[in-house]
Scaffold this active site. Structure first.
Site, PDB file in Angstrom:
ATOM      1  N   ASP A 139       0.862  -1.375  -0.070  1.00 31.83           N
ATOM      2  CA  ASP A 139      -0.047   0.274   0.158  1.00 31.83           C
ATOM      3  C   ASP A 139       0.878   1.273   0.116  1.00 31.83           C
ATOM      4  O   ASP A 139       0.353   2.382   0.523  1.00 31.83           O
ATOM      5  CB  ASP A 139      -1.010   0.106   1.224  1.00 31.83           C
ATOM      6  CG  ASP A 139      -1.990  -1.234   1.153  1.00 31.83           C
ATOM      7  OD1 ASP A 139      -2.048  -1.588   0.045  1.00 31.83           O
ATOM      8  OD2 ASP A 139      -2.547  -1.407   2.396  1.00 31.83           O
ATOM      9  N   CYS A 196     -23.024 -17.747  -7.262  1.00 34.91           N
ATOM     10  CA  CYS A 196     -23.110 -17.209  -6.031  1.00 34.91           C
ATOM     11  C   CYS A 196     -23.058 -15.604  -5.930  1.00 34.91           C
ATOM     12  O   CYS A 196     -22.415 -15.081  -6.828  1.00 34.91           O
ATOM     13  CB  CYS A 196     -21.823 -17.605  -5.252  1.00 34.91           C
ATOM     14  SG  CYS A 196     -21.670 -16.900  -3.644  1.00 34.91           S
ATOM     15  N   CYS A 199     -21.840 -12.202  -1.300  1.00 28.60           N
ATOM     16  CA  CYS A 199     -21.385 -10.890  -0.811  1.00 28.60           C
ATOM     17  C   CYS A 199     -22.262  -9.697  -1.229  1.00 28.60           C
ATOM     18  O   CYS A 199     -22.031  -8.748  -0.583  1.00 28.60           O
ATOM     19  CB  CYS A 199     -19.910 -10.913  -1.117  1.00 28.60           C
ATOM     20  SG  CYS A 199     -19.608 -11.033  -2.953  1.00 28.60           S
ATOM     21  N   CYS A 203     -24.457  -6.985   1.658  1.00 29.33           N
ATOM     22  CA  CYS A 203     -24.030  -5.779   1.826  1.00 29.33           C
ATOM     23  C   CYS A 203     -25.286  -4.895   2.587  1.00 29.33           C
ATOM     24  O   CYS A 203     -26.132  -4.848   2.036  1.00 29.33           O
ATOM     25  CB  CYS A 203     -23.455  -5.019   0.625  1.00 29.33           C
ATOM     26  SG  CYS A 203     -22.930  -3.483   0.956  1.00 29.33           S
ATOM     27  N   CYS A 219     -19.718   2.108   0.893  1.00 26.15           N
ATOM     28  CA  CYS A 219     -19.128   1.069   1.787  1.00 26.15           C
ATOM     29  C   CYS A 219     -18.905   1.652   3.040  1.00 26.15           C
ATOM     30  O   CYS A 219     -18.269   2.498   3.406  1.00 26.15           O
ATOM     31  CB  CYS A 219     -17.670   0.693   0.993  1.00 26.15           C
ATOM     32  SG  CYS A 219     -17.028  -0.346   1.820  1.00 26.15           S
ATOM     33  N   CYS A 246     -15.941  -2.707   8.214  1.00 24.28           N
ATOM     34  CA  CYS A 246     -16.953  -3.907   7.808  1.00 24.28           C
ATOM     35  C   CYS A 246     -16.591  -5.262   7.169  1.00 24.28           C
ATOM     36  O   CYS A 246     -15.554  -5.193   5.995  1.00 24.28           O
ATOM     37  CB  CYS A 246     -18.061  -3.197   6.969  1.00 24.28           C
ATOM     38  SG  CYS A 246     -19.318  -4.400   6.661  1.00 24.28           S
ATOM     39  N   CYS A 249     -19.149  -8.693   3.496  1.00 26.49           N
ATOM     40  CA  CYS A 249     -18.775  -9.386   2.346  1.00 26.49           C
ATOM     41  C   CYS A 249     -17.747 -10.469   2.045  1.00 26.49           C
ATOM     42  O   CYS A 249     -17.762 -11.221   1.504  1.00 26.49           O
ATOM     43  CB  CYS A 249     -18.470  -8.271   1.146  1.00 26.49           C
ATOM     44  SG  CYS A 249     -16.984  -7.391   1.166  1.00 26.49           S
ATOM     45  N   CYS A 253     -18.410 -15.245   2.181  1.00 26.81           N
ATOM     46  CA  CYS A 253     -17.840 -15.990   1.022  1.00 26.81           C
ATOM     47  C   CYS A 253     -17.655 -17.593   1.276  1.00 26.81           C
ATOM     48  O   CYS A 253     -16.990 -17.849   2.390  1.00 26.81           O
ATOM     49  CB  CYS A 253     -16.478 -15.412   0.726  1.00 26.81           C
ATOM     50  SG  CYS A 253     -15.816 -16.184  -0.876  1.00 26.81           S
TER      51      CYS A 253
HETATM   52  S1  SF4 Z   1     -16.448 -13.667  -3.817  1.00 25.21           S
HETATM   53 FE1  SF4 Z   1     -17.234 -15.049  -2.322  1.00 25.21          FE
HETATM   54  S2  SF4 Z   1     -19.234 -14.580  -1.636  1.00 25.21           S
HETATM   55 FE2  SF4 Z   1     -18.886 -13.134  -3.568  1.00 25.21          FE
HETATM   56  S3  SF4 Z   1     -19.695 -13.942  -5.472  1.00 25.21           S
HETATM   57 FE3  SF4 Z   1     -17.569 -14.799  -5.069  1.00 25.21          FE
HETATM   58  S4  SF4 Z   1     -17.850 -16.841  -4.049  1.00 25.21           S
HETATM   59 FE4  SF4 Z   1     -19.713 -15.851  -3.525  1.00 25.21          FE
END
Ligand code: SF4
Length: 348
Positions: A139, A196, A199, A203, A219, A246, A249, A253
């Protein structure tokens, strides 16, 4: 080009030093990545983070930042904790601090490891070639580390825009070593999000206008850490008790199920930061804040921005025993604190 066995030698050393993931790629990003970055800036999704737009050309690819560079070595450090950050959200009288900030500032830890590995790489490279250079980054320069990490085979950028690893899920700190050495690349990571959407749907502030796109202005991590002013009213209730960052997200996963807890003691949560009482923080003077968060990433937002966040969490808690401690912040000389304290009082 250095032989493949050179990559294996430095990979072994990286794991010995403390890194958990390792990858290598050409230090050049495709033009599509620059296009996505420009779109992010044009849409104003960066909010007040002007450093993201100030060096946009250099950020678009490492070879523009440093024309002689040939190779990027990307390192990941697993910081998964044993606590589930979503659990603490059910206890509004306690603050919720992002997992990454519950102990020492990772920049200071990982920078030392990167320097150590960089020196080792130069020493080993002398057997093959002379007068090469290495530079380490965490960073500290305009580098798009997530697309580079995908290119180097560490994982892929998930729909939440962060890196996802099959082995470590979403819990990775990233550091980079750029070098003029030519080292064979690893195979690029491919996307395994499939259908999927977890995430995106979890939110609390709908900060993802679409998959793979973040509007940082919505965010909670941006609002509680980067944003200096009064937090817009629409985001205050969704913040609940989140007082620094936070993790929603990241936490949700499904790829996290393969991740083990971090092996690094300095990255495990300090017990007093797992569920810290808001009442304690509401009484913090600037000196209390500075000494309690000494060496922590939280320190960088400063005492008053921290109190602003704690006041919102206190208002959201409706916990009447906190009211006298909230009241102490009204008529504060700082207009943001004054306004936020008044808002919190109205919530009881
Ligand atoms: S980052 Fe993880 S939670 Fe988000 S869509 Fe992909 S697999 Fe699903």
């Amino acid at each position: 080009m250095l032989p493949k066995k050179f990559s294996s030698i430095i990979q072994k050393k990286a794991f010995e030093i403390g890194f958990d993931q390792f990858g290598i790629c050409e230090a050049k990003l495709p033009p599509e990545k620059a296009k996505l970055l420009k779109e992010f800036i044009t849409l104003n999704h960066h909010g007040t983070m002007n450093w993201l737009k100030n060096r946009i050309d250099q950020r678009s690819s490492p070879h523009i930042l440093w024309p002689e560079v040939k190779t990027a070595i990307i390192l990941g450090v697993n910081y998964r904790s044993k606590e589930n950050p979503l659990e603490n959200l059910a206890h509004p009288e306690y603050g919720n601090i992002s997992i990454y900030a519950r102990n020492r500032d990772y920049h200071t830890i990982i920078k030392g490891w990167l320097k150590h590995l960089a020196q080792y790489i130069l020493k080993e490279a002398k057997l093959f070639t002379q007068n090469e250079q290495v530079k380490v980054f965490i960073d500290t320069a305009p580098i798009m580390e997530k697309p580079l990490a995908q290119q180097a085979g560490l994982g892929w950028q998930g729909k939440h825009t962060n890196l996802v690893s099959r082995q470590f899920g979403s819990w990775l700190f990233l550091g980079e070593i750029l070098t003029t050495l030519e080292i064979p690349s690893f195979q690029m990571g491919s996307n395994h999000c499939g259908s999927c959407q977890k995430c995106l749907t979890i939110c609390p502030t709908q900060a993802f206008p679409k998959p793979f796109q973040l509007d940082a202005r919505r965010c909670i991590s941006y609002l509680t850490i980067e944003y200096h002013g009064s937090i817009p009213i629409e985001f205050r209730k969704p913040m609940q008790n989140r007082i620094y960052g936070c993790d929603d997200c990241l936490s949700v996963c499904p790829w996290n199920r393969f991740a083990s807890q971090t092996r690094h003691v300095k990255l495990q949560s300090r017990p007093e930061l797992i569920a810290p009482p808001l009442m304690r923080f509401l009484q913090f003077t600037e000196d209390n804040f500075r000494s309690f968060f000494s060496g922590s990433p939280v320190k960088r937002i400063g005492h008053l921005r921290f109190i602003r966040n704690v006041l919102i969490a206190a208002g959201n808690s409706h916990e009447i025993t906190l009211l006298p401690f909230v009241k102490k912040w009204i008529n504060h000389e700082n207009a943001v604190i004054n306004e936020t304290a008044q808002w919190a009082i109205d919530e009881f």
